[in-house]
Enzyme design. Structure first.
Site: not given
Length: 430
Positions: A67-69
């Site tokens: 996931e792209k935080s």
């Protein structure tokens, strides 16, 4: 989601002000030397936007996905000094801040300190859904240098393995044996979880909904390639097309007064120009950020300076215009023209979440075919798998229309122009 001011304030509150300029110059040079770089820019890799043709890339090559935080992109710099550590965080502006309270034991001998290291990660805030307590984390996901060994030419599986085995596992073991050491640390430290690329439905449907921090997409990292400083065409950033955003520099211009005088109408809705960065100090006009009466009222009520700031915007498909999202004070420059072109392509040629999930089985089949060995009928079928996406429309949506033309009334000279106007107007610094 935290805007640029909050992110910068978070760094200030956690770590204090940046190091003095002489120290910063020394650290920039030291980091470049460790990373075998001939430039003094931010060493971190920058992804390119995901488009439909990248599905074939996921089928052809091994990728990991996470996931792209939604946080602050930073590098963690560990400097070995007489069996102790100096630790720093550097952001995308190449601003260094000292980090106290951390010690990293050597993976072979915990009695001595780990050598010079450079790690890639994201600083973020987790919010407990019940107590609303906030916890700051640094989640690491890549390793450029570890224990004085440059790993940038190594494949991801080696870099990630060193990150886990050489840095985090000994560090985590130390905290379990001596938990009191954690009290002096300004943030928690962890390693971001990765999945094989065909595990993307797991990330989207199970991991992301359980997160206690903001997330705005996926990152696909090629397993077989090295770490690239700067833009990496093999590093893919996916967002739903409606959520793809661009960072521009905003310039505010007020319309001419209806009386025909040379004065500007400072109470009218201003023209907001979106300027694209062309490198160095050069910006060129790209498009207009259109405002309605309500948005203009909100801007005035915010008592914030908008002119000459980096802003993040996204394309509103329903209203066919750009929409303001937040300030990006964590960035010194807007997106480069080449980056903007890539994001525009991703908006026009983007992949919806359900399309991405639908592609997972073919990605898995191609991956398993490679695992079985030399190319066979399965690999050939995977390489020539039919696209699961419909053909592109002959007329893609018009993005970034470029509505300013010579002779528009906004181009008249007035005392509110950035060059010759007053330093402050309506409470805004000009």
């Amino acid at each position: 989601m935290f805007d640029g001011r909050d992110l910068n304030r978070l760094l200030e509150e956690l770590l204090g002000p940046p190091v003095p300029p002489p120290t910063a110059r020394r650290l920039v040079q030291h980091t470049a030397t460790l990373c075998h770089l001939k430039h003094d820019s931010f060493p971190g890799a920058q992804p390119v936007s995901f488009v439909k043709s990248d599905i074939a890339r996921l089928q052809k090559n091994d990728y990991w996905v996470c996931e792209k935080s939604d946080g602050i992109r930073v590098l963690l710099l560990i400097i070995y000094d007489d069996n102790a550590h100096e630790v720093f965080l550097l952001d995308r502006n190449n601003t260094y801040r000292s980090v106290n309270g951390f010690y990293f034991p050597h993976y072979e001998d915990p009695a001595r300190a780990l050598g010079n290291s450079v790690l890639d990660g994201e600083l973020l805030i987790e919010v407990d859904p019940v107590t609303r307590k906030e916890t700051t984390w640094l989640l690491l996901f890549d390793c450029l240098v570890c224990d004085d060994q440059n790993l940038m030419n190594k494949p991801l599986i080696s870099r990630y393995g060193r990150l886990q085995d050489w840095l985090f596992t000994p560090f985590d073991r130390m905290l379990k044996e001596m938990p009191h050491l954690a009290k002096n640390m300004p943030f928690e430290l962890g390693v971001k979880k990765m999945e094989l690329s065909y595990g993307l439905p797991l990330v989207l449907n199970e991991y992301i909904p359980r997160l206690h921090h903001g997330s705005d997409g996926l990152i696909f990292t090629c397993v077989e390639t090295g770490y690239v400083s700067g833009t990496d065409s093999a590093l893919l950033k996916w967002k739903p097309p409606s959520e793809n955003s661009i960072d521009f520099k905003l310039q505010v211009r007020f319309p001419p007064h209806q009386s025909g005088s040379e004065d500007a109408n400072s109470r009218g809705i201003p023209l907001c120009l979106l300027m694209v960065w062309c490198g160095k100090s050069v910006y060129e006009y790209f498009d207009v950020l259109e405002l309605d009466e309500g948005e203009w009222a909100d801007m005035k009520a915010s008592n914030s300076q908008y002119d000459d700031r980096i802003v993040e915007v996204h394309w509103d498909f329903e209203r066919q215009r750009w929409k303001f999202m937040r300030f990006r004070n964590d960035k010194r420059n807007a997106n480069h023209r080449s980056t903007v072109d890539g994001i525009i392509s991703s908006i026009i040629d983007g992949v919806q979440e359900d399309e991405l999930i639908a592609a997972a089985p073919t990605i898995r089949e191609a991956w398993k075919a490679r695992e079985r060995g030399p190319p066979d009928v399965h690999a050939r079928n995977a390489q020539h798998a039919p696209s699961v996406y419909p053909p592109l429309p002959s007329q893609p949506p018009e993005i970034g229309r470029g509505t300013i033309r010579a002779g528009k009334p906004y181009h008249v000279a007035n005392r509110f122009s950035k060059v010759g106007g007053p330093k402050q107007i309506l409470g805004w610094k000009r």
